[in-house]
Design a protein around this motif. Structure first.
Motif, PDB file in Angstrom:
ATOM      1  N   SER A 335       8.308  15.469  -6.323  1.00  0.00           N
ATOM      2  CA  SER A 335       9.250  14.625  -5.599  1.00  0.00           C
ATOM      3  C   SER A 335       8.705  13.212  -5.471  1.00  0.00           C
ATOM      4  O   SER A 335       7.501  13.002  -5.328  1.00  0.00           O
ATOM      5  N   ASP A 336       9.607  12.259  -5.538  1.00  0.00           N
ATOM      6  CA  ASP A 336       9.298  10.879  -5.175  1.00  0.00           C
ATOM      7  C   ASP A 336       9.177  10.814  -3.657  1.00  0.00           C
ATOM      8  O   ASP A 336       9.509  11.779  -2.946  1.00  0.00           O
ATOM      9  N   PHE A 337       8.742   9.679  -3.125  1.00  0.00           N
ATOM     10  CA  PHE A 337       8.564   9.520  -1.675  1.00  0.00           C
ATOM     11  C   PHE A 337       9.543   8.513  -1.071  1.00  0.00           C
ATOM     12  O   PHE A 337      10.401   8.869  -0.273  1.00  0.00           O
ATOM     13  N   ASP A 338       9.434   7.249  -1.492  1.00  0.00           N
ATOM     14  CA  ASP A 338      10.248   6.194  -0.877  1.00  0.00           C
ATOM     15  C   ASP A 338      11.734   6.390  -1.136  1.00  0.00           C
ATOM     16  O   ASP A 338      12.191   6.408  -2.291  1.00  0.00           O
ATOM     17  N   LEU A 339      12.497   6.532  -0.063  1.00  0.00           N
ATOM     18  CA  LEU A 339      13.950   6.667  -0.072  1.00  0.00           C
ATOM     19  C   LEU A 339      14.435   7.952  -0.725  1.00  0.00           C
ATOM     20  O   LEU A 339      15.632   8.222  -0.744  1.00  0.00           O
ATOM     21  N   THR A 340      13.520   8.739  -1.257  1.00  0.00           N
ATOM     22  CA  THR A 340      13.837  10.116  -1.626  1.00  0.00           C
ATOM     23  C   THR A 340      13.533  10.996  -0.423  1.00  0.00           C
ATOM     24  O   THR A 340      14.375  11.786   0.003  1.00  0.00           O
ATOM     25  N   CYS A 341      12.337  10.842   0.120  1.00  0.00           N
ATOM     26  CA  CYS A 341      11.949  11.566   1.334  1.00  0.00           C
ATOM     27  C   CYS A 341      12.221  10.743   2.594  1.00  0.00           C
ATOM     28  O   CYS A 341      12.564  11.298   3.641  1.00  0.00           O
ATOM     29  N   THR A 342      12.034   9.443   2.508  1.00  0.00           N
ATOM     30  CA  THR A 342      12.093   8.598   3.701  1.00  0.00           C
ATOM     31  C   THR A 342      13.419   7.858   3.824  1.00  0.00           C
ATOM     32  O   THR A 342      14.142   7.670   2.839  1.00  0.00           O
ATOM     33  N   VAL A 343      13.709   7.417   5.041  1.00  0.00           N
ATOM     34  CA  VAL A 343      14.901   6.615   5.299  1.00  0.00           C
ATOM     35  C   VAL A 343      14.623   5.143   5.010  1.00  0.00           C
ATOM     36  O   VAL A 343      15.499   4.414   4.568  1.00  0.00           O
ATOM     37  N   ILE A 344      13.379   4.707   5.261  1.00  0.00           N
ATOM     38  CA  ILE A 344      12.992   3.317   5.055  1.00  0.00           C
ATOM     39  C   ILE A 344      11.880   3.251   4.013  1.00  0.00           C
ATOM     40  O   ILE A 344      10.969   4.074   4.014  1.00  0.00           O
ATOM     41  N   ASP A 345      11.964   2.271   3.129  1.00  0.00           N
ATOM     42  CA  ASP A 345      10.978   2.112   2.083  1.00  0.00           C
ATOM     43  C   ASP A 345       9.604   1.773   2.677  1.00  0.00           C
ATOM     44  O   ASP A 345       9.501   0.985   3.618  1.00  0.00           O
ATOM     45  N   SER A 346       8.562   2.340   2.115  1.00  0.00           N
ATOM     46  CA  SER A 346       7.221   2.147   2.671  1.00  0.00           C
ATOM     47  C   SER A 346       6.741   0.709   2.552  1.00  0.00           C
ATOM     48  O   SER A 346       5.916   0.247   3.348  1.00  0.00           O
ATOM     49  N   SER A 347       7.237  -0.044   1.558  1.00  0.00           N
ATOM     50  CA  SER A 347       6.820  -1.435   1.425  1.00  0.00           C
ATOM     51  C   SER A 347       7.267  -2.247   2.635  1.00  0.00           C
ATOM     52  O   SER A 347       6.536  -3.115   3.130  1.00  0.00           O
ATOM     53  N   ALA A 348       8.477  -1.945   3.132  1.00  0.00           N
ATOM     54  CA  ALA A 348       8.968  -2.625   4.336  1.00  0.00           C
ATOM     55  C   ALA A 348       8.143  -2.213   5.554  1.00  0.00           C
ATOM     56  O   ALA A 348       7.866  -3.027   6.438  1.00  0.00           O
ATOM     57  N   THR A 349       7.763  -0.943   5.598  1.00  0.00           N
ATOM     58  CA  THR A 349       6.938  -0.457   6.702  1.00  0.00           C
ATOM     59  C   THR A 349       5.596  -1.184   6.738  1.00  0.00           C
ATOM     60  O   THR A 349       5.154  -1.671   7.781  1.00  0.00           O
ATOM     61  N   LEU A 350       4.948  -1.276   5.582  1.00  0.00           N
ATOM     62  CA  LEU A 350       3.652  -1.952   5.517  1.00  0.00           C
ATOM     63  C   LEU A 350       3.794  -3.447   5.783  1.00  0.00           C
ATOM     64  O   LEU A 350       2.925  -4.063   6.428  1.00  0.00           O
ATOM     65  N   ALA A 351       4.885  -4.032   5.324  1.00  0.00           N
ATOM     66  CA  ALA A 351       5.121  -5.447   5.608  1.00  0.00           C
ATOM     67  C   ALA A 351       5.257  -5.675   7.102  1.00  0.00           C
ATOM     68  O   ALA A 351       4.705  -6.635   7.661  1.00  0.00           O
ATOM     69  N   GLU A 352       5.961  -4.784   7.774  1.00  0.00           N
ATOM     70  CA  GLU A 352       6.159  -4.946   9.214  1.00  0.00           C
ATOM     71  C   GLU A 352       4.853  -4.756   9.979  1.00  0.00           C
ATOM     72  O   GLU A 352       4.611  -5.420  10.990  1.00  0.00           O
ATOM     73  N   ILE A 353       3.991  -3.864   9.497  1.00  0.00           N
ATOM     74  CA  ILE A 353       2.679  -3.716  10.142  1.00  0.00           C
ATOM     75  C   ILE A 353       1.886  -5.008  10.016  1.00  0.00           C
ATOM     76  O   ILE A 353       1.260  -5.477  10.970  1.00  0.00           O
ATOM     77  N   SER A 354       1.917  -5.603   8.833  1.00  0.00           N
ATOM     78  CA  SER A 354       1.155  -6.842   8.629  1.00  0.00           C
ATOM     79  C   SER A 354       1.707  -7.966   9.503  1.00  0.00           C
ATOM     80  O   SER A 354       0.943  -8.793  10.006  1.00  0.00           O
ATOM     81  N   ILE A 355       3.005  -8.014   9.696  1.00  0.00           N
ATOM     82  CA  ILE A 355       3.612  -9.011  10.583  1.00  0.00           C
ATOM     83  C   ILE A 355       3.175  -8.747  12.020  1.00  0.00           C
ATOM     84  O   ILE A 355       2.851  -9.668  12.774  1.00  0.00           O
ATOM     85  N   SER A 356       3.141  -7.464  12.386  1.00  0.00           N
ATOM     86  CA  SER A 356       2.784  -7.096  13.753  1.00  0.00           C
ATOM     87  C   SER A 356       1.344  -7.487  14.074  1.00  0.00           C
ATOM     88  O   SER A 356       1.069  -8.048  15.128  1.00  0.00           O
ATOM     89  N   ILE A 357       0.410  -7.184  13.155  1.00  0.00           N
ATOM     90  CA  ILE A 357      -0.996  -7.474  13.473  1.00  0.00           C
ATOM     91  C   ILE A 357      -1.249  -8.978  13.507  1.00  0.00           C
ATOM     92  O   ILE A 357      -2.149  -9.449  14.197  1.00  0.00           O
ATOM     93  N   SER A 358      -0.437  -9.745  12.787  1.00  0.00           N
ATOM     94  CA  SER A 358      -0.622 -11.198  12.814  1.00  0.00           C
ATOM     95  C   SER A 358      -0.170 -11.799  14.129  1.00  0.00           C
ATOM     96  O   SER A 358      -0.584 -12.897  14.492  1.00  0.00           O
ATOM     97  N   SER A 359       0.675 -11.059  14.867  1.00  0.00           N
ATOM     98  CA  SER A 359       1.190 -11.577  16.133  1.00  0.00           C
ATOM     99  C   SER A 359       0.396 -11.095  17.339  1.00  0.00           C
ATOM    100  O   SER A 359       0.710 -11.436  18.473  1.00  0.00           O
ATOM    101  N   ARG A 360      -0.631 -10.254  17.115  1.00  0.00           N
ATOM    102  CA  ARG A 360      -1.436  -9.775  18.233  1.00  0.00           C
ATOM    103  C   ARG A 360      -2.228 -10.937  18.853  1.00  0.00           C
ATOM    104  O   ARG A 360      -2.943 -11.650  18.165  1.00  0.00           O
ATOM    105  N   ALA A 361      -2.091 -11.080  20.130  1.00  0.00           N
ATOM    106  CA  ALA A 361      -2.821 -12.143  20.826  1.00  0.00           C
ATOM    107  C   ALA A 361      -4.003 -11.546  21.566  1.00  0.00           C
ATOM    108  O   ALA A 361      -3.927 -10.448  22.108  1.00  0.00           O
ATOM    109  N   SER A 362      -5.095 -12.251  21.599  1.00  0.00           N
ATOM    110  CA  SER A 362      -6.263 -11.784  22.344  1.00  0.00           C
ATOM    111  C   SER A 362      -5.966 -11.765  23.828  1.00  0.00           C
ATOM    112  O   SER A 362      -5.342 -12.689  24.356  1.00  0.00           O
ATOM    113  N   PRO A 363      -6.340 -10.699  24.562  1.00  0.00           N
ATOM    114  CA  PRO A 363      -6.066 -10.633  25.993  1.00  0.00           C
ATOM    115  C   PRO A 363      -6.624 -11.823  26.752  1.00  0.00           C
ATOM    116  O   PRO A 363      -6.102 -12.231  27.772  1.00  0.00           O
ATOM    117  N   SER A 364      -7.715 -12.424  26.258  1.00  0.00           N
ATOM    118  CA  SER A 364      -8.324 -13.550  26.955  1.00  0.00           C
ATOM    119  C   SER A 364      -7.901 -14.887  26.372  1.00  0.00           C
ATOM    120  O   SER A 364      -8.417 -15.933  26.740  1.00  0.00           O
TER     121      SER A 364
END
Length: 635
Positions: A335-364
């Motif tokens: 079986s394939d994985f992206d959009l065969t098994c999943t609802v959202i493509d993994s490339s978009a998932t990984l892109a969103e993680i990279s966007i998220s970590i870039s927006s993390r602000a230091s608590p201090s």
């Protein structure tokens, strides 16, 4: 490089479910795992995301290819209007597919049932009909208004007429219906369930219900109708599906009259009549009582499927594939994985993680720090948008360049392979662009695993792979996931979260880490259609079996096309316009799975006919993972 984010009603339904399931712990998630919080937002807002826009339209399958009829559409409309019966049927409709894929129903559809097999079915069915007539009579006695009594009486008369019809049709076939047939265990369990329910003996309840007061009579009447409704609705559904698939055969099918009777408007009217009665009786029930009605409905549906599964046949059948294949051969399911098994493509998932970590602000950090982090997040999203836009444009150009002007009459695999090598060059160039951008750098393995646990799988996919765990142990079968996903760890986490990772062999690209933090690069193992098929071939070649394995490949895109064609059985899930466009021009035929199965079953003459062959040029389209589950594993 994976393709795009899917956007349709299916995404929204799954996103809302995930959002609701996590809402109670969202504050904790936000505090401890901002990436997961971001992913929840990603899924919930999937329809509005602009990361990896669609390269081609990827809708639900066309109506002509779905296992669906006007019955389904009517039920959906009824459910929207508050119909309990419509809601129960929609909840069970995926399960109804299992009845359609039983050996009995497939052989019936193919016109290959022997007389003795059909006679046994009529005899077993007659036992059920007699139990229904008795239950209707009991329910008529409980009904506290003349209208309901009249409906029960009419339904009982309809059942008795069907018993008479059984005799009439059987005589035309030269079948002696009066010959005594011992009821099988599934028939006995079903009839006992019906009559015990009608007598007030509810499974899981506290003994028999008292049936003295008008309220108690209404309640037991509703329970009884809930247990009886699935029979009529399922039979109407099955008959209409058969009628749809056989409409081009004219009068040649030996069971046409039988199928036409149950696919008729008059039988549909009987199904609607009992559903309307169920809706009427449900109005006065409490939520707890209505839950019991739904439970009885589901139990009855389970008995229905077991009834059809239990019907013995004497001729070779093609379903379920896992159980009929020669156990001395390897059955290998890919079986394939992206959009065969999943609802959202993994490339978009990984892109969103990279966007998220870039927006993390230091608590201090200061306000300026936070502002700079936000700008950084915006810059990262803009960079991903630019990559996605360029990918989309180049992919479209690439597809245009490889599609021949004239359509091949038969499969031209060699030309297809050579042209898809251009796709391979394009995909490798696109992946190099992502690596060189550095956008994947800094993602932690922990974030990937936690987000992977939240990936939403297509309806029925989880059940399929959980069943594969049992099938792997019981049969000579292997299961492999082949994917161009950038990060195999994301895939492992997704399958681990549903308890089936140990049954699967994952083949994909691997992130490169330094102290569990991504370097932004990945080991490039599978990037293209040709990489995919080379991995597919190597797996089959290394099985170590002297006999030819039987292979099945499940996919959804051009990247899967070569594997789909080389597999003995290639199954496409969903509807991908680019895949069809390319495939058809190179001589590939796309056939609904059930229609193809009926045709193939009609051609079976003996054990030697039980052969599926790769490179036939025919690919089968499935409407859901449930349909694939029914075909491969059975009920």
């Amino acid at each position: 490089m994976a393709r795009h984010v899917i956007r349709d009603e299916h995404v929204q339904e799954n996103a809302e479910s995930l959002h609701a399931s996590l809402s109670g712990t969202s504050s904790l998630v936000k505090a401890q795992h901002p990436v997961i919080s971001s992913m929840i937002h990603l899924v919930y807002q999937a329809r509005n995301m602009n990361i990896f826009e669609k390269v081609e339209v990827r809708n639900r399958p066309l109506r002509s290819e779905k296992l669906t009829t006007s019955t389904s559409l009517a039920a959906e409309a009824a459910a929207r209007d508050g119909s309990a019966a419509g809601r129960f049927w929609i909840a069970c409709q995926e399960e109804a597919v299992f009845a359609l894929y039983t050996p009995f129903m497939v052989c019936l559809a193919a016109g290959k049932l022997g007389l003795d097999v059909f006679r046994n079915y009529i005899a077993q069915n007659a036992r059920l009909l007699k139990a229904f007539a008795q239950a209707y009579q009991m329910a008529e006695g409980y009904a506290d208004d003349d209208e309901s009594k009249a409906v029960f009486k009419q339904l009982r008369i309809s059942v008795l007429k069907r018993l008479t019809m059984n005799d009439s049709v059987s005589r035309e076939w030269g079948i002696a219906t009066r010959q005594e047939v011992i009821p099988n265990s599934a028939t006995l369990k079903y009839t006992e369930f019906l009559l015990e329910t009608a007598a007030g003996k509810i499974e899981g309840g506290k003994g028999s219900l008292l049936i003295d007061t008008p309220f108690e009579k209404t309640r037991i009447t509703a329970y009884t109708v809930g247990a009886m409704t699935p029979f009529t609705r399922l039979v109407a559904y099955l008959a209409k599906e058969l009628h749809f698939h056989l409409k081009h055969k004219g009068n040649d099918h030996p069971c046409k009259k039988w199928i036409d009777i149950y696919a008729s408007a008059s039988f549909e009217a009987s199904a609607v009549q009992i559903e309307q009665l169920l809706d009427k009786l449900s109005v006065s029930l409490t939520s707890e009582e209505l839950a019991i009605v739904e439970k009885l409905y589901r139990q009855a549906m389970k008995h229905e499927i077991e009834f059809y599964s239990s019907l013995p046949i004497v001729q070779p059948a093609l379903v379920p594939l896992l159980k009929v294949h020669d156990l001395t051969h390897h059955l290998v399911i890919f079986s394939d994985f992206d959009l065969t098994c999943t609802v959202i493509d993994s490339s978009a998932t990984l892109a969103e993680i990279s966007i998220s970590i870039s927006s993390r602000a230091s608590p201090s950090g200061t306000d300026d720090d936070n502002q700079n982090a936000q700008v950084s997040s915006s810059d990262v999203r803009t960079a991903w948008d630019a990559i996605a836009k360029l990918y989309t444009e180049e992919f479209g150009q690439c597809i245009k360049s490889i599609v021949p002007s004239e359509q091949a009459k038969t499969l031209d695999y060699e030309s297809l392979y050579n042209n898809l090598e251009q796709i391979s060059v394009f995909e490798k160039r696109a992946n190099s662009r992502v690596i060189e951008s550095g956008l994947l750098k800094g993602i932690s393995l922990e974030d990937i695993k936690r987000v992977g646990e939240l990936l939403v799988l297509q309806d029925g996919c989880k059940d399929f792979f959980q069943e594969s765990v049992k099938m792997k142990e019981k049969f000579n079968a292997d299961f492999h996931i082949l994917s161009c996903c950038w990060c195999a760890d994301l895939m492992r986490s997704a399958f681990s979260s549903v308890g089936c990772l140990n049954a699967l062999n994952i083949h994909s690209n691997e992130f490169i880490y330094e102290e569990s933090i991504s370097t932004g690069e990945f080991v490039r193992t599978i990037e293209s259609p040709t990489d995919n098929v080379e991995t597919f071939r190597n797996i089959l070649a290394n099985l170590g079996s002297s006999k030819q394995p039987l292979s099945v490949f499940i996919g959804d895109s051009i990247g899967d096309l070569l594997c789909l064609l080389e597999a003995d059985v290639g199954i496409i899930i969903g509807s991908n316009s680019s895949l069809r466009k390319v495939g058809e021009q190179f001589g590939v035929s796309f056939v609904p799975l059930y229609s193809g199965l009926i045709k193939k079953q009609s051609e079976v003459a003996g054990e030697d006919s039980l052969v599926w062959k790769g490179l036939s040029g025919v690919l089968y389209t499935a409407s859901s993972w449930t349909e694939i589950h029914a075909f491969l594993f059975g009920a």
